[in-house]
Design an enzyme around this catalytic site. Sequence first.
Site, PDB file in Angstrom:
ATOM      1  N   ASN A 101       0.845  -1.187   0.000  1.00  0.00           N
ATOM      2  CA  ASN A 101       0.000   0.000   0.000  1.00  0.00           C
ATOM      3  C   ASN A 101       0.896   1.260   0.000  1.00  0.00           C
ATOM      4  O   ASN A 101       1.595   1.551   0.982  1.00  0.00           O
ATOM      5  CB  ASN A 101      -0.896  -0.048   1.248  1.00  0.00           C
ATOM      6  CG  ASN A 101      -1.851   1.120   1.338  1.00  0.00           C
ATOM      7  OD1 ASN A 101      -1.491   2.244   1.022  1.00  0.00           O
ATOM      8  ND2 ASN A 101      -3.065   0.840   1.785  1.00  0.00           N
ATOM      9  N   ALA A 102       0.874   1.988  -1.123  1.00  0.00           N
ATOM     10  CA  ALA A 102       1.757   3.150  -1.270  1.00  0.00           C
ATOM     11  C   ALA A 102       1.464   4.207  -0.209  1.00  0.00           C
ATOM     12  O   ALA A 102       2.381   4.879   0.285  1.00  0.00           O
ATOM     13  CB  ALA A 102       1.594   3.742  -2.666  1.00  0.00           C
ATOM     14  N   ARG A 132      -1.040   5.658  12.743  1.00  0.00           N
ATOM     15  CA  ARG A 132       0.150   4.947  12.267  1.00  0.00           C
ATOM     16  C   ARG A 132       1.411   5.574  12.874  1.00  0.00           C
ATOM     17  O   ARG A 132       2.311   4.876  13.307  1.00  0.00           O
ATOM     18  CB  ARG A 132       0.199   4.991  10.737  1.00  0.00           C
ATOM     19  CG  ARG A 132       1.201   4.056  10.120  1.00  0.00           C
ATOM     20  CD  ARG A 132       0.913   3.779   8.656  1.00  0.00           C
ATOM     21  NE  ARG A 132      -0.331   3.038   8.498  1.00  0.00           N
ATOM     22  CZ  ARG A 132      -1.473   3.578   8.085  1.00  0.00           C
ATOM     23  NH1 ARG A 132      -1.530   4.843   7.734  1.00  0.00           N
ATOM     24  NH2 ARG A 132      -2.560   2.841   8.005  1.00  0.00           N
ATOM     25  N   ASP A 135      -9.219   8.965   4.504  1.00  0.00           N
ATOM     26  CA  ASP A 135      -8.670  10.257   4.950  1.00  0.00           C
ATOM     27  C   ASP A 135      -9.588  11.450   4.654  1.00  0.00           C
ATOM     28  O   ASP A 135      -9.761  12.321   5.516  1.00  0.00           O
ATOM     29  CB  ASP A 135      -7.298  10.504   4.316  1.00  0.00           C
ATOM     30  CG  ASP A 135      -6.178   9.771   5.043  1.00  0.00           C
ATOM     31  OD1 ASP A 135      -6.401   9.317   6.176  1.00  0.00           O
ATOM     32  OD2 ASP A 135      -5.089   9.651   4.457  1.00  0.00           O
ATOM     33  N   ASP A 178      -1.780  -3.636  10.567  1.00  0.00           N
ATOM     34  CA  ASP A 178      -3.173  -3.797  10.169  1.00  0.00           C
ATOM     35  C   ASP A 178      -3.893  -2.592  10.758  1.00  0.00           C
ATOM     36  O   ASP A 178      -3.650  -2.211  11.909  1.00  0.00           O
ATOM     37  CB  ASP A 178      -3.768  -5.098  10.678  1.00  0.00           C
ATOM     38  CG  ASP A 178      -5.032  -5.430   9.897  1.00  0.00           C
ATOM     39  OD1 ASP A 178      -4.976  -5.465   8.663  1.00  0.00           O
ATOM     40  OD2 ASP A 178      -6.091  -5.628  10.522  1.00  0.00           O
ATOM     41  N   SER A 179      -4.728  -1.995   9.958  1.00  0.00           N
ATOM     42  CA  SER A 179      -5.316  -0.741  10.406  1.00  0.00           C
ATOM     43  C   SER A 179      -6.720  -0.611   9.856  1.00  0.00           C
ATOM     44  O   SER A 179      -7.126  -1.371   8.974  1.00  0.00           O
ATOM     45  CB  SER A 179      -4.448   0.425   9.928  1.00  0.00           C
ATOM     46  OG  SER A 179      -4.165   0.296   8.552  1.00  0.00           O
ATOM     47  N   LYS A 183       0.391   3.736   2.894  1.00  0.00           N
ATOM     48  CA  LYS A 183       0.987   3.326   4.173  1.00  0.00           C
ATOM     49  C   LYS A 183       2.505   3.527   4.153  1.00  0.00           C
ATOM     50  O   LYS A 183       3.081   4.015   5.120  1.00  0.00           O
ATOM     51  CB  LYS A 183       0.693   1.844   4.433  1.00  0.00           C
ATOM     52  CG  LYS A 183      -0.730   1.546   4.862  1.00  0.00           C
ATOM     53  CD  LYS A 183      -0.810   0.075   5.222  1.00  0.00           C
ATOM     54  CE  LYS A 183      -2.199  -0.352   5.623  1.00  0.00           C
ATOM     55  NZ  LYS A 183      -2.229  -1.769   6.006  1.00  0.00           N
ATOM     56  N   PHE A 209      -4.992   8.843   1.671  1.00  0.00           N
ATOM     57  CA  PHE A 209      -5.562   7.684   0.989  1.00  0.00           C
ATOM     58  C   PHE A 209      -6.735   7.171   1.824  1.00  0.00           C
ATOM     59  O   PHE A 209      -7.042   7.715   2.886  1.00  0.00           O
ATOM     60  CB  PHE A 209      -4.501   6.586   0.797  1.00  0.00           C
ATOM     61  CG  PHE A 209      -4.087   5.899   2.080  1.00  0.00           C
ATOM     62  CD1 PHE A 209      -3.221   6.525   2.960  1.00  0.00           C
ATOM     63  CD2 PHE A 209      -4.572   4.635   2.405  1.00  0.00           C
ATOM     64  CE1 PHE A 209      -2.844   5.905   4.150  1.00  0.00           C
ATOM     65  CE2 PHE A 209      -4.195   4.006   3.592  1.00  0.00           C
ATOM     66  CZ  PHE A 209      -3.331   4.647   4.458  1.00  0.00           C
ATOM     67  N   GLY A 210      -7.366   6.118   1.336  1.00  0.00           N
ATOM     68  CA  GLY A 210      -8.427   5.453   2.097  1.00  0.00           C
ATOM     69  C   GLY A 210      -9.515   6.423   2.548  1.00  0.00           C
ATOM     70  O   GLY A 210     -10.046   7.215   1.767  1.00  0.00           O
TER      71      GLY A 210
HETATM   72  P1  IMP Z   1      -5.287  -3.206   5.797  1.00  0.00           P
HETATM   73  O1  IMP Z   1      -4.570  -2.762   7.044  1.00  0.00           O
HETATM   74  O2  IMP Z   1      -4.347  -3.509   4.689  1.00  0.00           O
HETATM   75  O3  IMP Z   1      -6.265  -4.283   6.092  1.00  0.00           O
HETATM   76  O4  IMP Z   1      -6.116  -1.971   5.238  1.00  0.00           O
HETATM   77  C1  IMP Z   1      -6.642  -1.012   6.068  1.00  0.00           C
HETATM   78  C2  IMP Z   1      -7.644  -0.131   5.355  1.00  0.00           C
HETATM   79  O5  IMP Z   1      -8.087   0.815   6.349  1.00  0.00           O
HETATM   80  C3  IMP Z   1      -7.068   0.702   4.213  1.00  0.00           C
HETATM   81  O6  IMP Z   1      -7.249   0.105   2.976  1.00  0.00           O
HETATM   82  C4  IMP Z   1      -7.881   1.993   4.334  1.00  0.00           C
HETATM   83  O7  IMP Z   1      -9.108   1.852   3.692  1.00  0.00           O
HETATM   84  C5  IMP Z   1      -8.132   2.106   5.833  1.00  0.00           C
HETATM   85  N1  IMP Z   1      -7.066   2.908   6.475  1.00  0.00           N
HETATM   86  C6  IMP Z   1      -6.097   2.470   7.303  1.00  0.00           C
HETATM   87  N2  IMP Z   1      -5.281   3.474   7.663  1.00  0.00           N
HETATM   88  C7  IMP Z   1      -5.747   4.563   7.026  1.00  0.00           C
HETATM   89  C8  IMP Z   1      -5.297   5.926   6.987  1.00  0.00           C
HETATM   90  O8  IMP Z   1      -4.301   6.343   7.561  1.00  0.00           O
HETATM   91  N3  IMP Z   1      -6.044   6.735   6.230  1.00  0.00           N
HETATM   92  C9  IMP Z   1      -7.154   6.345   5.540  1.00  0.00           C
HETATM   93  N4  IMP Z   1      -7.588   5.090   5.526  1.00  0.00           N
HETATM   94  C10 IMP Z   1      -6.894   4.202   6.277  1.00  0.00           C
END
Ligand code: IMP
Length: 219
Positions: free
Chosen positions: A10-11, A195, A169, A71-72, A13, A166-167
Amino acid sequence: MRRILIATSNAGKLRDFAGAALAHGIEIAGIPNFSSLPTVVEDGNTFEENARKKAEQYSRHVPGDMVVADDSGLEIDALNGEPGVHSARYAAPDLHGKQPHEADANTDDEANNARVLRELRNVPPEKRTARFVCVLAVAQDGKTLATFRGGAEGIILDAPRGSDGFGYDPLFYFPQIRKTFAELSAEEKARYSHRGAAFRKFLEWCDRSGKAGSSPSSE
Ligand code: IMP
Protein backbone atom coordinates in the site's frame (compact mmCIF):
# COMPACT_ATOMS: atom_id res chain seq x y z
CA MET A 1 21.01 5.27 7.63
CA ARG A 2 19.31 2.48 9.65
CA ARG A 3 16.70 0.45 7.79
CA ILE A 4 13.45 -1.36 8.60
CA LEU A 5 11.56 -3.67 6.24
CA ILE A 6 7.84 -2.99 5.97
CA ALA A 7 5.46 -5.66 4.70
CA THR A 8 2.98 -3.69 2.62
CA SER A 9 2.20 -2.95 -1.00
CA ASN A 10 0.00 0.00 0.00
CA ALA A 11 1.76 3.15 -1.27
CA GLY A 12 -0.19 5.36 1.18
CA LYS A 13 0.99 3.33 4.17
CA LEU A 14 4.60 3.29 2.94
CA ARG A 15 4.48 7.08 2.57
CA ASP A 16 3.12 7.43 6.12
CA PHE A 17 5.82 5.15 7.55
CA ALA A 18 8.55 6.96 5.64
CA GLY A 19 7.24 10.30 7.03
CA ALA A 20 7.20 8.94 10.59
CA ALA A 21 10.64 7.32 10.27
CA LEU A 22 12.42 10.29 8.74
CA ALA A 23 12.39 12.24 11.98
CA HIS A 24 14.25 9.34 13.62
CA GLY A 25 16.92 8.92 10.95
CA ILE A 26 15.47 5.61 9.79
CA GLU A 27 14.94 4.49 6.23
CA ILE A 28 11.84 2.49 5.38
CA ALA A 29 12.16 -0.17 2.73
CA GLY A 30 9.68 -2.61 1.25
CA ILE A 31 10.41 -6.35 1.39
CA PRO A 32 12.34 -7.33 -1.75
CA ASN A 33 10.03 -8.90 -4.40
CA PHE A 34 7.04 -8.29 -2.13
CA SER A 35 4.50 -8.48 -4.97
CA SER A 36 5.66 -11.97 -5.96
CA LEU A 37 5.29 -13.42 -2.44
CA PRO A 38 2.14 -15.41 -1.58
CA THR A 39 -0.53 -13.05 -0.21
CA VAL A 40 -1.44 -13.41 3.44
CA VAL A 41 -5.16 -13.96 4.03
CA GLU A 42 -6.34 -11.32 6.49
CA ASP A 43 -9.06 -13.35 8.16
CA GLY A 44 -8.39 -12.42 11.80
CA ASN A 45 -11.08 -10.92 14.02
CA THR A 46 -8.78 -8.26 15.41
CA PHE A 47 -6.15 -5.84 14.08
CA GLU A 48 -3.59 -7.64 16.29
CA GLU A 49 -4.31 -11.06 14.77
CA ASN A 50 -3.95 -9.77 11.21
CA ALA A 51 -0.82 -7.71 11.90
CA ARG A 52 0.90 -10.68 13.59
CA LYS A 53 -0.08 -13.03 10.81
CA LYS A 54 1.32 -10.69 8.13
CA ALA A 55 4.57 -9.94 10.00
CA GLU A 56 5.19 -13.61 10.83
CA GLN A 57 4.52 -14.96 7.36
CA TYR A 58 6.46 -12.28 5.49
CA SER A 59 9.44 -12.44 7.88
CA ARG A 60 10.01 -16.07 6.81
CA HIS A 61 11.02 -14.74 3.38
CA VAL A 62 13.83 -12.55 4.76
CA PRO A 63 15.65 -14.73 7.32
CA GLY A 64 17.30 -12.78 10.13
CA ASP A 65 15.65 -9.46 9.23
CA MET A 66 13.06 -7.71 11.40
CA VAL A 67 9.83 -7.19 9.49
CA VAL A 68 7.10 -4.76 10.49
CA ALA A 69 3.51 -5.24 9.28
CA ASP A 70 0.52 -3.10 10.10
CA ASP A 71 -3.17 -3.80 10.17
CA SER A 72 -5.32 -0.74 10.41
CA GLY A 73 -8.79 0.55 9.87
CA LEU A 74 -11.58 2.90 10.80
CA GLU A 75 -13.97 2.21 13.69
CA ILE A 76 -17.22 4.20 13.47
CA ASP A 77 -19.19 4.27 16.72
CA ALA A 78 -22.63 4.64 15.05
CA LEU A 79 -21.85 1.50 13.01
CA ASN A 80 -20.81 -0.54 16.06
CA GLY A 81 -17.13 -0.27 15.15
CA GLU A 82 -17.53 -1.12 11.46
CA PRO A 83 -15.78 -1.13 9.02
CA GLY A 84 -13.01 -2.04 11.52
CA VAL A 85 -10.88 -4.99 10.37
CA HIS A 86 -12.91 -4.98 7.14
CA SER A 87 -11.97 -1.40 6.22
CA ALA A 88 -10.12 -2.38 3.04
CA ARG A 89 -13.15 -4.38 1.75
CA TYR A 90 -16.08 -2.41 3.09
CA ALA A 91 -17.71 -1.91 -0.33
CA ALA A 92 -17.63 -5.64 -1.18
CA PRO A 93 -21.45 -5.93 -1.00
CA ASP A 94 -21.76 -3.08 -3.53
CA LEU A 95 -19.03 -4.26 -5.91
CA HIS A 96 -18.91 -8.06 -5.55
CA GLY A 97 -22.20 -8.98 -3.89
CA LYS A 98 -20.26 -10.49 -0.95
CA GLN A 99 -20.00 -9.48 2.69
CA PRO A 100 -16.64 -7.82 3.55
CA HIS A 101 -15.51 -10.82 5.66
CA GLU A 102 -16.12 -13.18 2.71
CA ALA A 103 -14.44 -10.99 0.10
CA ASP A 104 -11.03 -12.05 -1.18
CA ALA A 105 -10.07 -8.71 -2.74
CA ASN A 106 -9.85 -5.14 -1.51
CA THR A 107 -12.39 -2.63 -2.79
CA ASP A 108 -11.38 0.82 -3.96
CA ASP A 109 -11.26 3.87 -1.69
CA GLU A 110 -14.00 5.72 -3.54
CA ALA A 111 -16.48 2.85 -3.18
CA ASN A 112 -15.55 2.33 0.50
CA ASN A 113 -16.08 6.02 1.24
CA ALA A 114 -19.39 6.02 -0.64
CA ARG A 115 -20.63 3.14 1.52
CA VAL A 116 -19.61 4.94 4.73
CA LEU A 117 -21.51 8.06 3.65
CA ARG A 118 -24.56 5.98 2.77
CA GLU A 119 -24.58 4.06 6.07
CA LEU A 120 -24.28 7.34 8.00
CA ARG A 121 -26.72 9.41 5.95
CA ASN A 122 -29.24 9.82 8.78
CA VAL A 123 -26.70 10.10 11.58
CA PRO A 124 -26.31 13.64 13.07
CA PRO A 125 -22.83 15.23 13.47
CA GLU A 126 -22.59 14.63 17.23
CA LYS A 127 -23.04 10.87 16.69
CA ARG A 128 -20.48 10.55 13.87
CA THR A 129 -17.53 9.89 16.18
CA ALA A 130 -14.87 7.48 14.92
CA ARG A 131 -11.25 6.46 15.31
CA PHE A 132 -8.48 5.23 13.13
CA VAL A 133 -6.60 2.32 14.69
CA CYS A 134 -3.24 0.92 13.67
CA VAL A 135 -1.58 -2.15 15.14
CA LEU A 136 2.02 -2.84 14.19
CA ALA A 137 3.58 -6.26 14.65
CA VAL A 138 7.31 -6.82 14.44
CA ALA A 139 8.48 -10.33 13.64
CA GLN A 140 11.69 -12.14 12.91
CA ASP A 141 12.03 -15.62 11.40
CA GLY A 142 8.30 -16.31 11.71
CA LYS A 143 7.90 -15.21 15.36
CA THR A 144 6.23 -12.04 16.65
CA LEU A 145 8.54 -10.09 18.95
CA ALA A 146 6.07 -7.33 19.94
CA THR A 147 2.94 -5.44 18.89
CA PHE A 148 2.11 -1.72 19.21
CA ARG A 149 -1.25 0.06 18.97
CA GLY A 150 -1.94 3.66 17.98
CA GLY A 151 -5.23 5.53 17.58
CA ALA A 152 -6.60 8.87 16.37
CA GLU A 153 -10.04 10.19 17.35
CA GLY A 154 -12.16 12.12 14.86
CA ILE A 155 -15.54 12.73 13.25
CA ILE A 156 -16.89 11.46 9.92
CA LEU A 157 -17.95 14.34 7.66
CA ASP A 158 -20.92 14.15 5.28
CA ALA A 159 -18.76 14.92 2.22
CA PRO A 160 -15.06 14.39 1.41
CA ARG A 161 -12.54 17.20 2.00
CA GLY A 162 -8.90 17.41 0.91
CA SER A 163 -6.89 15.70 -1.78
CA ASP A 164 -3.87 14.19 0.00
CA GLY A 165 -3.75 10.90 1.84
CA PHE A 166 -5.56 7.68 0.99
CA GLY A 167 -8.43 5.45 2.10
CA TYR A 168 -10.92 7.20 4.39
CA ASP A 169 -8.67 10.26 4.95
CA PRO A 170 -10.99 12.77 3.15
CA LEU A 171 -13.93 11.84 5.41
CA PHE A 172 -12.00 11.82 8.68
CA TYR A 173 -12.11 15.24 10.38
CA PHE A 174 -9.56 15.69 13.15
CA PRO A 175 -10.89 18.43 15.50
CA GLN A 176 -7.56 19.00 17.24
CA ILE A 177 -6.23 20.90 14.21
CA ARG A 178 -9.51 21.40 12.34
CA LYS A 179 -8.47 19.48 9.24
CA THR A 180 -9.36 16.20 7.62
CA PHE A 181 -6.57 13.65 7.36
CA ALA A 182 -6.54 14.35 3.60
CA GLU A 183 -5.55 17.97 4.37
CA LEU A 184 -2.47 17.07 6.41
CA SER A 185 1.13 17.40 5.29
CA ALA A 186 3.30 14.27 5.62
CA GLU A 187 4.78 15.72 8.84
CA GLU A 188 1.34 16.42 10.31
CA LYS A 189 0.09 12.95 9.40
CA ALA A 190 3.14 11.41 11.10
CA ARG A 191 2.54 13.54 14.19
CA TYR A 192 -1.22 13.00 14.61
CA SER A 193 -2.08 9.72 12.93
CA HIS A 194 -2.71 6.28 14.41
CA ARG A 195 0.15 4.95 12.27
CA GLY A 196 2.55 7.62 13.54
CA ALA A 197 1.53 6.86 17.16
CA ALA A 198 2.05 3.10 16.77
CA PHE A 199 5.32 3.68 14.95
CA ARG A 200 6.67 5.89 17.75
CA LYS A 201 5.90 3.12 20.25
CA PHE A 202 7.79 0.71 18.01
CA LEU A 203 10.81 3.06 17.89
CA GLU A 204 10.80 3.43 21.69
CA TRP A 205 10.76 -0.35 21.96
CA CYS A 206 13.70 -0.58 19.54
CA ASP A 207 15.67 1.87 21.67
CA ARG A 208 14.74 0.11 24.95
CA SER A 209 15.47 -3.38 23.72
CA GLY A 210 18.47 -2.43 21.57
CA LYS A 211 16.95 -4.29 18.63
CA ALA A 212 18.54 -4.13 15.21
CA GLY A 213 17.18 -1.43 12.96
CA SER A 214 17.07 1.17 15.66
CA SER A 215 20.14 1.08 17.85
CA PRO A 216 22.53 3.86 16.89
CA SER A 217 25.34 1.32 16.53
CA SER A 218 23.50 -0.72 13.88
CA GLU A 219 23.97 -0.15 10.16
P1 IMP B 1 -5.29 -3.21 5.80
O1 IMP B 1 -4.57 -2.76 7.04
O2 IMP B 1 -4.35 -3.51 4.69
O3 IMP B 1 -6.26 -4.28 6.09
O4 IMP B 1 -6.12 -1.97 5.24
C1 IMP B 1 -6.64 -1.01 6.07
C2 IMP B 1 -7.64 -0.13 5.35
O5 IMP B 1 -8.09 0.82 6.35
C3 IMP B 1 -7.07 0.70 4.21
O6 IMP B 1 -7.25 0.11 2.98
C4 IMP B 1 -7.88 1.99 4.33
O7 IMP B 1 -9.11 1.85 3.69
C5 IMP B 1 -8.13 2.11 5.83
N1 IMP B 1 -7.07 2.91 6.47
C6 IMP B 1 -6.10 2.47 7.30
N2 IMP B 1 -5.28 3.47 7.66
C7 IMP B 1 -5.75 4.56 7.03
C8 IMP B 1 -5.30 5.93 6.99
O8 IMP B 1 -4.30 6.34 7.56
N3 IMP B 1 -6.04 6.73 6.23
C9 IMP B 1 -7.15 6.35 5.54
N4 IMP B 1 -7.59 5.09 5.53
C10 IMP B 1 -6.89 4.20 6.28
